[in-house]
Design an enzyme around this catalytic site. Structure first.
Site, PDB file in Angstrom:
ATOM      1  N   GLU A   1     -13.026  -0.573  -6.757  1.00  0.00           N
ATOM      2  CA  GLU A   1     -12.953  -1.527  -5.649  1.00  0.00           C
ATOM      3  C   GLU A   1     -12.497  -0.830  -4.365  1.00  0.00           C
ATOM      4  OE1 GLU A   1     -13.869  -4.656  -5.677  1.00  0.00           O
ATOM      5  OE2 GLU A   1     -13.158  -5.262  -3.697  1.00  0.00           O
TER       6      GLU A   1
ATOM      7  N   ASP B   1       0.813  -1.216   0.000  1.00  0.00           N
ATOM      8  CA  ASP B   1       0.000   0.000   0.000  1.00  0.00           C
ATOM      9  C   ASP B   1       0.853   1.276   0.000  1.00  0.00           C
ATOM     10  OD1 ASP B   1      -2.257  -1.679   0.162  1.00  0.00           O
ATOM     11  OD2 ASP B   1      -2.165  -1.703   2.352  1.00  0.00           O
TER      12      ASP B   1
HETATM   13  O1  FUB Z   1      -3.373  -3.755   2.914  1.00  0.00           O
HETATM   14  C1  FUB Z   1      -4.686  -4.024   3.312  1.00  0.00           C
HETATM   15  C2  FUB Z   1      -5.645  -3.700   2.195  1.00  0.00           C
HETATM   16  O2  FUB Z   1      -5.289  -4.397   1.024  1.00  0.00           O
HETATM   17  C3  FUB Z   1      -5.624  -2.256   1.774  1.00  0.00           C
HETATM   18  O3  FUB Z   1      -6.313  -1.409   2.643  1.00  0.00           O
HETATM   19  C4  FUB Z   1      -6.221  -2.375   0.423  1.00  0.00           C
HETATM   20  O4  FUB Z   1      -6.045  -1.238  -0.368  1.00  0.00           O
HETATM   21  C5  FUB Z   1      -5.510  -3.591  -0.104  1.00  0.00           C
HETATM   22  O5  FUB Z   1      -4.276  -3.261  -0.667  1.00  0.00           O
END
Ligand code: FUB
Length: 476
Positions: A228, A54
């Site tokens: 998404e 992220d």
């Molecule tokens: O890293 C946890 C979750 O997975 C994030 O909040 C989303 O964007 C996805 O990458």
């Protein structure tokens, strides 16, 4: 606090596996053969000693600060407890700033240190993150604040900034000073932040998820558009961009544009197709030193996958009409933006590629490289020696009997230009400075610090620096 030497904790499989794979099968393990550059050396993913996810880049004062999540080794879910900060002046050598923000920062949070973004305003740095609110069991957005891009960060409010069970905050400050917080999965929300960046005006507003705005998803009647999660909002040449993780699962990265910060949005297509052994992906885009960069994550490291992800970066150019080209994952990453100056102090944790090493907070401040065993190495890319270096100094410590820092050019087995012996110093945080002559280090070179010695952990290294000039003795 300096953690105890990790003598009772097994070394991570991640660093061992990276050590094994480096220089051998890496080029074939990271991305499909069809996109392999022929003689490429891997510099992507940009961090090798922990899993990162992220990405949220921020340009400040001539450096790119990169805020990431942290996937725990061996995770089977998004088991994330802290966030990490990295920075670079050249997009290839990244300094590890450790973890200045964790779930513990938010007394009201119980789990899920997921995807956030940090922004600067008025000399302060605000880091917006989704976490689970212990009291409600729902995901909420918290905000931490610091006086420096590397922290320390503290909870700005002592409670959530906003809570509706949704995730992935992105903050954009428009030219007129109005800041907006965007977030959401399965919906997409925005709210206007006040100038204090820790409160807002009006109510959270749902952005209409129309197929014209966010593309068409098939096969899921509950989610008719591609949106998404993971919004990343910015403005370029008067056009507003909303880049997002599309479809699930696996995700790809798509984007929409609008004439204003709240829309109306028009779907523009794919930024990065589904690739890279992780069923999520997550965008972050910045301009730095005249070029544009796209950050994302994948499962490219050994042991990597959907819950053990790694952040990577590619350089790209916008098309003339402002559209974003399709960007493909590579194991080479972005070209180096400039060179690294060996004649000023460089943190040992400034690394283009690390093999076998880990990092930890140093008693002297900042971080040090540690957990070093025989054969481990650090690559520092594009080191500008110019007409030559005469000596090398390193700040080192060893709670065992020490070892040797070999200075090699071009590869871990390349030409030796210096060897520095490191004695036992009586403790892993008992620091001393060692010096050794250097010969043959000229021009711009990839420098490898290769560590050799007996068995077990050899030494720690906090920083290093070369002195320019002509060596009197050749390296032994
Ligand atoms: O890293 C946890 C979750 O997975 C994030 O909040 C989303 O964007 C996805 O990458």
């Amino acid at each position: 606090m300096i953690p105890a030497r990790r003598s009772s904790v097994p070394r991570t499989g991640l660093t061992r596996a990276v050590a094994w794979i480096t220089g051998l099968v890496l080029a074939f393990a990271l991305v499909p053969a069809a996109v392999q550059p022929s003689a490429a050396r891997a510099d992507n993913p940009i961090v090798q000693h922990v899993y990162t996810a992220d990405p949220a880049p921020l340009v400040h004062d001539g450096r790119v600060y990169l805020y990431t999540g942290h996937d725990e080794d061996g995770s089977t879910y998004f088991t994330m407890k802290d966030w990490r900060v990295w920075s670079s002046a050249d997009m290839v050598n990244w300094t590890d700033h450790g973890s200045p923000l964790s779930l513990a920062t938010f007394s009201w949070a119980s789990a899920d240190a997921w995807a956030g973004q940090a922004v600067q305003r008025g000399g302060r740095f605000y880091w917006y993150v989704p976490v689970k609110n212990r009291a409600t069991g729902r995901m909420a957005i918290g905000v931490a604040v610091a006086d420096s891009p590397t922290g320390p960060f503290r909870d700005a409010l002592g409670r959530p900034l906003v809570e509706n069970g949704e995730i992935d905050p992105s903050v954009f400050i428009d030219d007129n000073g109005q800041a907006y917080l965007y977030w959401g999965n399965p919906n997409l929300w925005y709210v206007k932040l006040n100038a204090d960046m820790t409160s807002y005006s009006g109510s959270p507003t749902r952005i209409p998820l129309t197929t014209a705005g966010f593309g068409t998803r098939t096969g899921d009647p509950n989610r008719p558009t591609l949106y998404e999660e993971g919004p990343w909002v910015y403005k370029r040449n008067g056009l507003y961009y909303l880049v997002f993780a599309a479809k699930c699962c696996s995700e790809f990265i798509a984007y929409s544009t609008a004439p204003g910060p709240t829309g109306p949005w028009t779907y523009r297509g794919t930024v990065m197709p589904t690739q890279g052994s992780s069923f999520t992906n997550h965008p972050g885009i910045v301009d730095f030193k005249g070029n544009s960069y796209f950050f994302y994550h994948n499962g490219a490291l050994p042991g990597g996958g959907g819950y053990t992800r790694s952040v990577a970066v590619e350089r790209f150019s916008y098309n003339a009409d402002g559209t974003i080209p399709t960007i493909t994952m590579t194991n080479t990453g972005a070209p180096q933006a400039g060179t690294l100056n060996p004649y000023v102090r460089q943190e040992a944790e400034t690394i283009a590629w690390g093999s076998g090493i880990e990092t930890e907070p140093a008693a002297e401040g900042g971080m040090n490289v540690g957990w070093i065993e025989n054969g481990d190495h650090l690559k520092v890319k594009g080191v500008a020696f110019g007409s030559g270096a005469s000596s090398f100094a390193a700040r080192v410590a060893s709670g065992s009997s020490g070892g040797t820092v070999e200075l090699r050019l071009g590869s871990p087995n390349g030409t030796v230009v210096g060897r520095c012996g490191v004695p036992g110093t009586g403790g892993w945080q008992t620091w001393t400075t060692v010096n050794c002559p250097v010969s043959g280090a000229t021009g711009t070179q990839d420098l490898y610090l290769r560590f050799t010695g007996g068995s077990g952990y050899l030494l720690n290294i906090n920083w290093w620096q070369f002195t320019a000039g002509t060596a009197l003795t050749a390296p032994r």
